[in-house]
Design a protein around this motif. Structure first.
Motif, PDB file in Angstrom:
ATOM      1  N   PHE A   1      13.880  21.659  27.095  1.00 36.19           N
ATOM      2  CA  PHE A   1      13.036  22.643  27.760  1.00 36.19           C
ATOM      3  C   PHE A   1      13.663  23.101  29.065  1.00 36.19           C
ATOM      4  N   SER A   2      14.152  22.170  29.872  1.00 38.25           N
ATOM      5  CA  SER A   2      14.795  22.559  31.130  1.00 38.25           C
ATOM      6  C   SER A   2      16.041  23.389  30.851  1.00 38.25           C
TER       7      SER A   2
ATOM      8  N   ALA B   1       5.224  17.652  26.745  1.00 36.14           N
ATOM      9  CA  ALA B   1       4.850  16.703  25.691  1.00 36.14           C
ATOM     10  C   ALA B   1       3.486  17.036  25.086  1.00 36.14           C
ATOM     11  N   TYR B   2       2.864  18.103  25.550  1.00 36.12           N
ATOM     12  CA  TYR B   2       1.528  18.467  25.081  1.00 36.12           C
ATOM     13  C   TYR B   2       1.621  19.306  23.806  1.00 36.12           C
ATOM     14  N   PRO B   3       0.509  19.505  23.101  1.00 38.85           N
ATOM     15  CA  PRO B   3       0.509  20.360  21.909  1.00 38.85           C
ATOM     16  C   PRO B   3       0.964  21.780  22.232  1.00 38.85           C
ATOM     17  N   THR B   4       1.373  22.484  21.196  1.00 37.04           N
ATOM     18  CA  THR B   4       1.938  23.827  21.346  1.00 37.04           C
ATOM     19  C   THR B   4       1.033  24.762  22.131  1.00 37.04           C
ATOM     20  N   GLU B   5      -0.272  24.713  21.862  1.00 40.62           N
ATOM     21  CA  GLU B   5      -1.177  25.657  22.517  1.00 40.62           C
ATOM     22  C   GLU B   5      -1.254  25.447  24.022  1.00 40.62           C
ATOM     23  N   VAL B   6      -0.918  24.250  24.482  1.00 42.39           N
ATOM     24  CA  VAL B   6      -0.874  23.976  25.919  1.00 42.39           C
ATOM     25  C   VAL B   6       0.515  24.261  26.472  1.00 42.39           C
ATOM     26  N   ARG B   7       1.529  23.846  25.745  1.00 44.01           N
ATOM     27  CA  ARG B   7       2.911  23.919  26.239  1.00 44.01           C
ATOM     28  C   ARG B   7       3.455  25.344  26.263  1.00 44.01           C
ATOM     29  N   GLU B   8       3.236  26.113  25.206  1.00 44.87           N
ATOM     30  CA  GLU B   8       3.913  27.409  25.070  1.00 44.87           C
ATOM     31  C   GLU B   8       3.569  28.408  26.167  1.00 44.87           C
ATOM     32  N   PRO B   9       2.321  28.530  26.600  1.00 48.62           N
ATOM     33  CA  PRO B   9       2.049  29.453  27.722  1.00 48.62           C
ATOM     34  C   PRO B   9       2.779  29.046  28.996  1.00 48.62           C
ATOM     35  N   ARG B  10       2.893  27.744  29.236  1.00 43.25           N
ATOM     36  CA  ARG B  10       3.624  27.273  30.413  1.00 43.25           C
ATOM     37  C   ARG B  10       5.113  27.554  30.278  1.00 43.25           C
ATOM     38  N   LEU B  11       5.638  27.390  29.064  1.00 42.70           N
ATOM     39  CA  LEU B  11       7.052  27.689  28.830  1.00 42.70           C
ATOM     40  C   LEU B  11       7.325  29.177  29.035  1.00 42.70           C
TER      41      LEU B  11
END
Length: 224
Positions: free
Chosen positions: A30-31, A200-210
């Motif tokens: 991710f980084s 490490a969170y589910p896609t629905e949490v991680r993807e907006p942050r990414l």
């Protein structure tokens, strides 16, 4: 040993960016993915400039052993190292030289056990050297030798978001704080951060942050 003043970024016509990557995950990092977006935008905004990619997992970093440690102690104390010690530390000086040849720095770093991967710690232990990136005076203490006008961009990833005051891991953040401390120690005080949490969170949490981190990186690069 006398080392001349590292050139200031103002002395350079074309910018040189050193990207220090600290993830072993390659394209899955991710980084690393956010840093790649930063580099791409930086190249567009700085045509003709160069990017030096250094991955601490694949770079053959020299061991900082007893001989090198003896050299460091003597140089810090203003003593003359032996010829054997000087010869032994040459690979360390080569790594330092490569670092100083850049005038912009990008570090992409995942959080490991509240801090940075051990390979990045190895790299930083190699480049923090007396007479090269820092100096010591018994009367005034330590001073960084890397010109402070060289900017540093940190791209940091973390598995969760519990490092704020009152969070589950309040007081356990030794990733950004360590990097700012060690880079400041050698003179680099213009340090900027892009922090991606919840990897490490589910896609629905991680993807907006990414997506937000990608946007932040692309917006930051042109003026870096």
């Amino acid at each position: 040993m006398k080392i001349g003043r590292p050139p200031s970024s103002k002395d350079c016509i074309m910018a040189r960016l050193l990207h220090v990557s600290a993830s072993p995950m390659s394209s899955r990092s991710f980084s690393g993915r956010v840093a790649a977006a930063f580099v791409e935008a930086w190249r567009v905004a700085h045509p003709g400039s160069s990017v030096d990619e250094l991955n601490v997992w694949t770079e053959p970093l020299p061991a900082f052993d007893a001989m090198a440690s003896s050299w460091k102690v003597k140089v810090t104390a203003g003593q003359m190292p032996t010829e054997e010690e000087v010869a032994a530390v040459q690979p360390v000086i080569d790594v330092c030289t490569r670092f100083l040849e850049a005038d912009h720095y990008l570090f992409s770093v995942p959080m490991w056990n509240f801090s940075v991967p051990y390979t990045l710690k190895h790299y930083l232990d190699v480049i923090v050297q007396p007479g090269i990136t820092m100096a010591f005076d018994p009367r005034s203490g330590f001073v960084g030798l890397v010109p402070p006008d060289r900017p540093v961009q940190l791209v940091l990833s973390r598995g969760n978001t519990a490092y704020t005051p009152g969070g589950m891991f309040d007081g356990h953040e030794f990733q950004e704080s360590y990097l700012r401390a060690v880079l400041g120690f050698i003179g680099l005080t213009d340090v900027r951060s892009i922090i991606l949490e919840c990897t490490a969170y589910p896609t629905e949490v991680r993807e907006p942050r990414l997506a937000a981190a990608f946007h932040e990186a692309e917006a930051a690069a042109p003026t870096f």
